[in-house]
Design a protein around this motif. Structure first.
Motif, PDB file in Angstrom:
ATOM      1  N   SER A 135     -27.131  26.624  48.012  1.00  0.00           N
ATOM      2  CA  SER A 135     -26.948  27.466  49.168  1.00  0.00           C
ATOM      3  C   SER A 135     -25.636  27.071  49.871  1.00  0.00           C
ATOM      4  CB  SER A 135     -28.034  27.683  50.089  1.00  0.00           C
ATOM      5  OG  SER A 135     -27.682  28.338  51.229  1.00  0.00           O
ATOM      6  N   VAL A 136     -24.733  28.099  50.029  1.00  0.00           N
ATOM      7  CA  VAL A 136     -23.444  28.173  50.928  1.00  0.00           C
ATOM      8  C   VAL A 136     -23.164  29.101  52.143  1.00  0.00           C
ATOM      9  CG1 VAL A 136     -20.961  27.644  51.133  1.00  0.00           C
ATOM     10  CG2 VAL A 136     -22.174  26.572  49.044  1.00  0.00           C
ATOM     11  N   GLY A 137     -23.226  28.773  53.259  1.00  0.00           N
ATOM     12  CA  GLY A 137     -23.002  29.813  54.236  1.00  0.00           C
ATOM     13  C   GLY A 137     -22.113  29.347  55.307  1.00  0.00           C
ATOM     14  N   LEU A 138     -21.366  30.628  55.571  1.00  0.00           N
ATOM     15  CA  LEU A 138     -20.130  30.513  56.888  1.00  0.00           C
ATOM     16  C   LEU A 138     -20.633  31.424  57.883  1.00  0.00           C
ATOM     17  CD1 LEU A 138     -17.501  29.383  57.393  1.00  0.00           C
ATOM     18  CD2 LEU A 138     -16.417  31.338  56.649  1.00  0.00           C
ATOM     19  N   ASN A 139     -20.615  30.819  59.175  1.00  0.00           N
ATOM     20  CA  ASN A 139     -20.675  31.488  60.254  1.00  0.00           C
ATOM     21  C   ASN A 139     -19.909  31.590  61.316  1.00  0.00           C
ATOM     22  OD1 ASN A 139     -23.622  32.817  60.087  1.00  0.00           O
ATOM     23  ND2 ASN A 139     -24.360  30.750  59.670  1.00  0.00           N
ATOM     24  N   LYS A 140     -19.752  32.756  62.127  1.00  0.00           N
ATOM     25  CA  LYS A 140     -18.781  32.432  63.201  1.00  0.00           C
ATOM     26  C   LYS A 140     -19.833  32.430  64.518  1.00  0.00           C
ATOM     27  CE  LYS A 140     -15.359  33.485  66.030  1.00  0.00           C
ATOM     28  NZ  LYS A 140     -14.382  32.442  65.992  1.00  0.00           N
ATOM     29  N   VAL A 159     -22.056  35.051  56.304  1.00  0.00           N
ATOM     30  CA  VAL A 159     -22.569  35.498  54.969  1.00  0.00           C
ATOM     31  C   VAL A 159     -23.105  34.114  54.249  1.00  0.00           C
ATOM     32  CG1 VAL A 159     -20.537  37.286  54.775  1.00  0.00           C
ATOM     33  CG2 VAL A 159     -20.042  34.855  54.196  1.00  0.00           C
ATOM     34  N   ARG A 160     -23.621  34.302  53.139  1.00  0.00           N
ATOM     35  CA  ARG A 160     -24.458  33.356  52.673  1.00  0.00           C
ATOM     36  C   ARG A 160     -24.436  33.520  51.238  1.00  0.00           C
ATOM     37  NH1 ARG A 160     -30.033  30.192  54.061  1.00  0.00           N
ATOM     38  NH2 ARG A 160     -29.031  30.195  55.976  1.00  0.00           N
ATOM     39  N   TYR A 161     -24.278  32.651  50.252  1.00  0.00           N
ATOM     40  CA  TYR A 161     -24.384  32.690  48.893  1.00  0.00           C
ATOM     41  C   TYR A 161     -25.617  31.817  48.415  1.00  0.00           C
ATOM     42  CZ  TYR A 161     -24.171  31.809  43.921  1.00  0.00           C
ATOM     43  OH  TYR A 161     -24.366  31.648  42.367  1.00  0.00           O
ATOM     44  N   PHE A 162     -26.510  32.038  48.082  1.00  0.00           N
ATOM     45  CA  PHE A 162     -27.844  31.708  47.542  1.00  0.00           C
ATOM     46  C   PHE A 162     -28.128  31.794  46.326  1.00  0.00           C
ATOM     47  CE2 PHE A 162     -32.031  30.511  47.520  1.00  0.00           C
ATOM     48  CZ  PHE A 162     -32.498  29.436  48.741  1.00  0.00           C
ATOM     49  N   ASN A 195     -28.743  35.008  41.845  1.00  0.00           N
ATOM     50  CA  ASN A 195     -27.388  34.991  42.527  1.00  0.00           C
ATOM     51  C   ASN A 195     -27.431  36.027  43.724  1.00  0.00           C
ATOM     52  OD1 ASN A 195     -25.640  32.898  40.594  1.00  0.00           O
ATOM     53  ND2 ASN A 195     -26.746  34.325  39.537  1.00  0.00           N
ATOM     54  N   MET A 196     -27.619  35.473  44.857  1.00  0.00           N
ATOM     55  CA  MET A 196     -27.742  36.242  46.104  1.00  0.00           C
ATOM     56  C   MET A 196     -26.798  36.399  47.033  1.00  0.00           C
ATOM     57  SD  MET A 196     -31.636  35.357  46.960  1.00  0.00           S
ATOM     58  CE  MET A 196     -32.640  34.394  45.631  1.00  0.00           C
ATOM     59  N   LEU A 197     -26.115  37.492  47.157  1.00  0.00           N
ATOM     60  CA  LEU A 197     -24.864  37.647  48.352  1.00  0.00           C
ATOM     61  C   LEU A 197     -25.652  38.070  49.442  1.00  0.00           C
ATOM     62  CD1 LEU A 197     -22.007  36.858  49.000  1.00  0.00           C
ATOM     63  CD2 LEU A 197     -21.684  39.295  47.873  1.00  0.00           C
ATOM     64  N   LEU A 198     -25.759  37.410  50.625  1.00  0.00           N
ATOM     65  CA  LEU A 198     -26.434  37.981  51.827  1.00  0.00           C
ATOM     66  C   LEU A 198     -25.598  38.075  53.021  1.00  0.00           C
ATOM     67  CD1 LEU A 198     -29.289  35.184  51.289  1.00  0.00           C
ATOM     68  CD2 LEU A 198     -29.202  37.899  50.424  1.00  0.00           C
ATOM     69  N   TRP A 226     -28.282  39.487  42.207  1.00  0.00           N
ATOM     70  CA  TRP A 226     -28.171  39.712  40.760  1.00  0.00           C
ATOM     71  C   TRP A 226     -29.154  38.877  39.711  1.00  0.00           C
ATOM     72  CZ3 TRP A 226     -24.543  40.038  44.609  1.00  0.00           C
ATOM     73  CH2 TRP A 226     -23.922  41.385  44.780  1.00  0.00           C
ATOM     74  N   VAL A 227     -30.060  38.967  39.099  1.00  0.00           N
ATOM     75  CA  VAL A 227     -30.806  38.138  38.241  1.00  0.00           C
ATOM     76  C   VAL A 227     -30.351  38.387  37.027  1.00  0.00           C
ATOM     77  CG1 VAL A 227     -33.179  37.670  38.101  1.00  0.00           C
ATOM     78  CG2 VAL A 227     -32.614  38.978  40.145  1.00  0.00           C
ATOM     79  N   TYR A 228     -30.209  37.037  36.300  1.00  0.00           N
ATOM     80  CA  TYR A 228     -29.937  37.004  34.966  1.00  0.00           C
ATOM     81  C   TYR A 228     -30.902  36.095  33.945  1.00  0.00           C
ATOM     82  CZ  TYR A 228     -27.420  34.818  30.932  1.00  0.00           C
ATOM     83  OH  TYR A 228     -27.005  34.429  29.762  1.00  0.00           O
ATOM     84  N   ARG A 229     -31.337  36.821  33.131  1.00  0.00           N
ATOM     85  CA  ARG A 229     -32.292  35.889  32.177  1.00  0.00           C
ATOM     86  C   ARG A 229     -31.623  35.528  31.140  1.00  0.00           C
ATOM     87  NH1 ARG A 229     -35.934  40.987  33.116  1.00  0.00           N
ATOM     88  NH2 ARG A 229     -37.687  40.263  34.262  1.00  0.00           N
ATOM     89  N   MET A 230     -31.649  34.268  31.392  1.00  0.00           N
ATOM     90  CA  MET A 230     -30.844  33.370  30.213  1.00  0.00           C
ATOM     91  C   MET A 230     -31.258  33.605  28.769  1.00  0.00           C
ATOM     92  SD  MET A 230     -30.365  30.037  32.816  1.00  0.00           S
ATOM     93  CE  MET A 230     -29.440  29.135  31.775  1.00  0.00           C
TER      94      MET A 230
END
Length: 300
Positions: A135-140, A159-162, A195-198, A226-230
């Motif tokens: 998880s990587v998030g950036l906040n103001k 925003v956050r990528y999870f 892969n969640m963009l939040l 976005w869900v990927y079935r490998m």
């Protein structure tokens, strides 16, 4: 005709840019530093006395204000991760370790930025709960005026990528008769990659008592997954919402260094893919992670 369209698009872009600049300027007059990422860093005013005696007065009394400048937090996270519905004993969870890093900056004008990262490599309970999290998030952030008894609140938006990978059903078992009858584990390399963009909205709250800083943090977020079935060429997307809550306490050993412990919980609502078989269709499962984190804090 083509030239006219180009001219119209050019006028639209110019007009939009002027309107955006005016809007940002108005916000910046009302809320200092509303959109600019950084302010001047007064390095020449910093004494670099990391081991100076701690400040023990209550925030808001005797002219003692909350800290400004850079900050850095590191925590080792001992966390329980729930199992998917298709895994055995799906009502249970399994514990594993992770790392959390928060870093950022708070200006003297009361606004700043917060970068938060989380990595959990596990659990690794074969056939029941195998996964990993990034998880990587950036906040103001903005610091509001002081509340009662030295309480400070810092609203934030960002925003956050999870990413969450579930590999619980990656291994299956086959019965083979050569050279002898035996049950053999087979790695099918099946997994679900979420892969969640939040977008996220929240606040940090804290107060200072003697050597202790007591704090809490809450965030809610929502966006697309976005869900990927490998290995199955089957990708779909769905909405997901969730939240994160933290309660903690830091004990300052020096003016800027503290040891820290907190309880952290992350919940993702229905929308997390955890069953790798394409026949299951679009899934609406949840994810719950909760545990204790301990580490150290550096605040200028």
């Amino acid at each position: 005709m083509l030239m006219n369209r180009k001219m119209l698009w050019g006028l639209f872009v110019v007009a939009y840019s002027l309107a955006a600049t005016t809007a940002f300027a108005q916000y910046d007059q009302s809320y200092s530093g509303f959109y600019q990422p950084f302010t001047d860093v007064p390095v020449e005013d910093y004494d670099f006395q990391w081991f100076a005696p701690p400040i023990t007065e209550v925030y808001g009394q005797d002219g003692v204000d909350p800290k400004t400048g850079p900050f850095f937090d590191y925590h080792r996270f001992y966390v329980n991760v729930t199992r998917g519905e298709a895994a055995p004993d799906n009502s249970q969870g399994d514990v594993t370790w992770g790392n959390k890093i928060d870093a950022g900056w708070m200006s003297d004008e009361g606004h700043g930025w917060l970068l938060s990262t989380l990595h959990i490599d596990g659990p690794q309970v074969a056939e029941r709960n195998v996964g990993s999290t990034v998880s990587v998030g950036l906040n103001k952030m903005w610091r509001l005026d002081q509340f009662h008894s030295g309480l400070w609140i810092e609203p934030m938006i960002g925003v956050r990528y999870f990413q969450f990978k579930d590999q619980s059903l990656r291994v299956s078992y086959e019965e083979r008769f050569f050279p002898i009858r035996q049950i053999v584990p087979v790695d099918n390399h099946l997994a679900m990659e979420n892969n969640m963009l939040l977008g996220q909205l929240g606040a940090r709250m804290y107060t200072h008592r003697g050597h202790w800083k007591l704090y809490g943090e809450a965030q809610v977020f929502g966006g697309n997954n976005w869900v990927y079935r490998m290995n199955q060429d089957d990708t779909y997307s769905t909405g997901v919402v969730g939240g994160e809550w933290t309660l903690g306490a830091a004990y300052y050993l020096t003016r800027e260094l503290a040891i820290d412990i907190n309880w952290n919980t992350i919940y993702m609502g229905r929308g997390v893919g955890r069953n790798p078989y394409a026949s299951s269709g679009d899934q609406q499962q949840s994810l719950f992670m909760s545990g204790v984190a301990f580490g150290f804090t550096f605040h200028r």
